[in-house]
Design an enzyme around this catalytic site. Structure first.
Site, PDB file in Angstrom:
ATOM      1  N   PRO A   2       0.985  -1.127   0.036  1.00 44.79           N
ATOM      2  CA  PRO A   2      -0.174  -0.059  -0.019  1.00 44.79           C
ATOM      3  C   PRO A   2       0.936   1.410  -0.014  1.00 44.79           C
ATOM      4  O   PRO A   2       1.886   1.194   0.822  1.00 44.79           O
ATOM      5  CB  PRO A   2      -0.651  -0.190   1.374  1.00 44.79           C
ATOM      6  CG  PRO A   2      -1.032  -1.508   1.583  1.00 44.79           C
ATOM      7  CD  PRO A   2       0.513  -2.211   1.130  1.00 44.79           C
ATOM      8  N   GLU A   3       0.435   2.292  -0.721  1.00 42.73           N
ATOM      9  CA  GLU A   3       1.249   3.635  -0.962  1.00 42.73           C
ATOM     10  C   GLU A   3       0.368   4.646  -0.371  1.00 42.73           C
ATOM     11  O   GLU A   3      -0.627   4.203   0.352  1.00 42.73           O
ATOM     12  CB  GLU A   3       1.590   3.549  -2.286  1.00 42.73           C
ATOM     13  CG  GLU A   3       2.530   2.825  -3.081  1.00 42.73           C
ATOM     14  CD  GLU A   3       2.693   2.721  -4.503  1.00 42.73           C
ATOM     15  OE1 GLU A   3       2.881   3.891  -4.875  1.00 42.73           O
ATOM     16  OE2 GLU A   3       2.756   1.867  -5.361  1.00 42.73           O
ATOM     17  N   HIS A  93      -5.545 -15.631   8.056  1.00 36.99           N
ATOM     18  CA  HIS A  93      -4.125 -14.937   8.043  1.00 36.99           C
ATOM     19  C   HIS A  93      -4.407 -13.622   8.852  1.00 36.99           C
ATOM     20  O   HIS A  93      -3.374 -12.587   9.097  1.00 36.99           O
ATOM     21  CB  HIS A  93      -4.006 -14.207   6.749  1.00 36.99           C
ATOM     22  CG  HIS A  93      -3.837 -15.159   5.773  1.00 36.99           C
ATOM     23  ND1 HIS A  93      -2.551 -16.350   5.668  1.00 36.99           N
ATOM     24  CD2 HIS A  93      -4.290 -15.802   4.621  1.00 36.99           C
ATOM     25  CE1 HIS A  93      -2.518 -17.068   4.680  1.00 36.99           C
ATOM     26  NE2 HIS A  93      -3.649 -16.813   4.017  1.00 36.99           N
ATOM     27  N   ARG A 112       1.496 -12.301   3.814  1.00 34.49           N
ATOM     28  CA  ARG A 112       2.955 -12.302   3.899  1.00 34.49           C
ATOM     29  C   ARG A 112       3.641 -12.051   5.357  1.00 34.49           C
ATOM     30  O   ARG A 112       4.731 -12.418   5.302  1.00 34.49           O
ATOM     31  CB  ARG A 112       3.523 -11.151   2.944  1.00 34.49           C
ATOM     32  CG  ARG A 112       2.993 -11.480   1.571  1.00 34.49           C
ATOM     33  CD  ARG A 112       3.700 -12.689   0.948  1.00 34.49           C
ATOM     34  NE  ARG A 112       4.894 -12.425   0.573  1.00 34.49           N
ATOM     35  CZ  ARG A 112       5.640 -11.682  -0.246  1.00 34.49           C
ATOM     36  NH1 ARG A 112       5.122 -11.274  -1.329  1.00 34.49           N
ATOM     37  NH2 ARG A 112       6.930 -11.598  -0.212  1.00 34.49           N
ATOM     38  N   ARG A 155      21.099  15.790  -7.309  1.00 30.28           N
ATOM     39  CA  ARG A 155      20.881  14.255  -7.297  1.00 30.28           C
ATOM     40  C   ARG A 155      21.327  13.597  -8.641  1.00 30.28           C
ATOM     41  O   ARG A 155      20.765  14.395  -9.632  1.00 30.28           O
ATOM     42  CB  ARG A 155      19.574  14.046  -7.018  1.00 30.28           C
ATOM     43  CG  ARG A 155      18.946  14.487  -5.761  1.00 30.28           C
ATOM     44  CD  ARG A 155      19.204  14.003  -4.452  1.00 30.28           C
ATOM     45  NE  ARG A 155      18.502  14.617  -3.392  1.00 30.28           N
ATOM     46  CZ  ARG A 155      18.011  14.028  -2.354  1.00 30.28           C
ATOM     47  NH1 ARG A 155      18.564  12.564  -2.099  1.00 30.28           N
ATOM     48  NH2 ARG A 155      17.603  14.703  -1.462  1.00 30.28           N
TER      49      ARG A 155
END
Length: 274
Positions: A2-3, A93, A112, A155
């Site tokens: 998830p972002e 889970h 996971r 950068r």
């Protein structure tokens, strides 16, 4: 994983439901997800605490509790934090259940098993590993075109790699970086300090746009993501390059390609992105 749009959506859905209720019990089925304190102390401290607020920093959820405590949650790859009725069948889970005094539950499931919890004094939450080093929030007033111009200029890192660096900009991940770079017409392997002022502005606008659209669509559900009520997002229906290798670009018709950068996949259009 998830972002920002997904975690923000989870935050908003839980913020509508949790504040005001008290945690009256906790069941921990996978002790390793509790980073601090010990699982036993975690249960002792969190029980009888009232939920005051739900916030977010980067990809972390911040649940404020009474008595000056903060519950910090990172969903990692497949974590789900869902508010549900008690008699809802429990997934195999499910690793953590908070029992609330309204008869509902807050369940954490994670196929996971990478998700993690920290219970810390609220005034010390920024000391949590990973949180303390987070970069600027891309939807905040601190994230400006001038900031981006100044930072990119010094950068030499490739754009995709840099934008995934949480110490630079917090909350971005594979999906929204690929989508933003496509909208800005920038190749993921382009060196950051080679961008023109116009390209930096295009990138700035693209980052903001894809994140705002992702939130408006309640996130991207391409694998396991659901919001705080168990509902999937819809931004996957609007993806232009992510996960679309071998298919035509919606803008120019060229075939979307996939490459590896720093061990991560990057989807891009060779026609649109230079």
């Amino acid at each position: 994983m998830p972002e920002l749009p997904e975690v923000e959506t989870v935050k908003r859905t839980l913020k509508e439901r949790l504040p005001g209720f008290t945690i009256c019990g906790v069941d921990i089925y996978l002790p390793k997800i509790i980073q601090t304190p010990s699982p036993e102390e975690f249960c002792r401290q969190v029980v009888d605490k009232r939920i005051l607020d739900v916030g977010r920093r980067g990809k972390y959820l911040l649940i404020s509790l009474s008595r000056g405590l903060m519950l910090v949650v990172h969903l990692r790859m497949t974590g789900q934090l869902v508010y549900t009725v008690t008699d809802e069948p429990r997934s195999k889970h499910t690793h953590l259940v908070f029992h609330l005094n309204n008869g509902h539950q807050l369940r954490f499931t994670d196929m996971r098993q990478f998700g993690r919890f920290w219970l810390v004094p609220a005034k010390e939450f920024k000391t949590v590993s990973g949180l303390k080093d987070l970069g600027v929030e891309p939807l905040s007033k601190e994230f400006t075109i001038d900031f981006l111009k100044k930072e990119l200029k010094k950068r030499r890192t490739r754009l995709k790699t840099l934008l995934l660096d949480q110490t630079f900009i917090s909350g971005l991940g594979n999906i929204y970086v690929d989508e933003a770079l496509h909208r800005a017409g920038l190749h993921p392997s382009r060196q950051a300090n080679t961008l023109t002022p116009g390209e930096v502005e295009a990138l700035f606008q693209a980052i903001r746009a894809v994140l705002e659209e992702g939130i408006a669509s309640r996130g991207t559900s391409v694998r396991d993501y659901v919001d705080g009520t168990g509902q999937a997002g819809t931004f996957q229906e609007k993806l232009r390059v992510y996960g679309r290798s071998g298919r035509p670009c919606m803008r120019c018709g060229k075939t979307i390609e996939r490459l590896r950068l720093g061990g991560r996949s990057a989807y891009f259009c060779p026609g649109c992105q230079k």
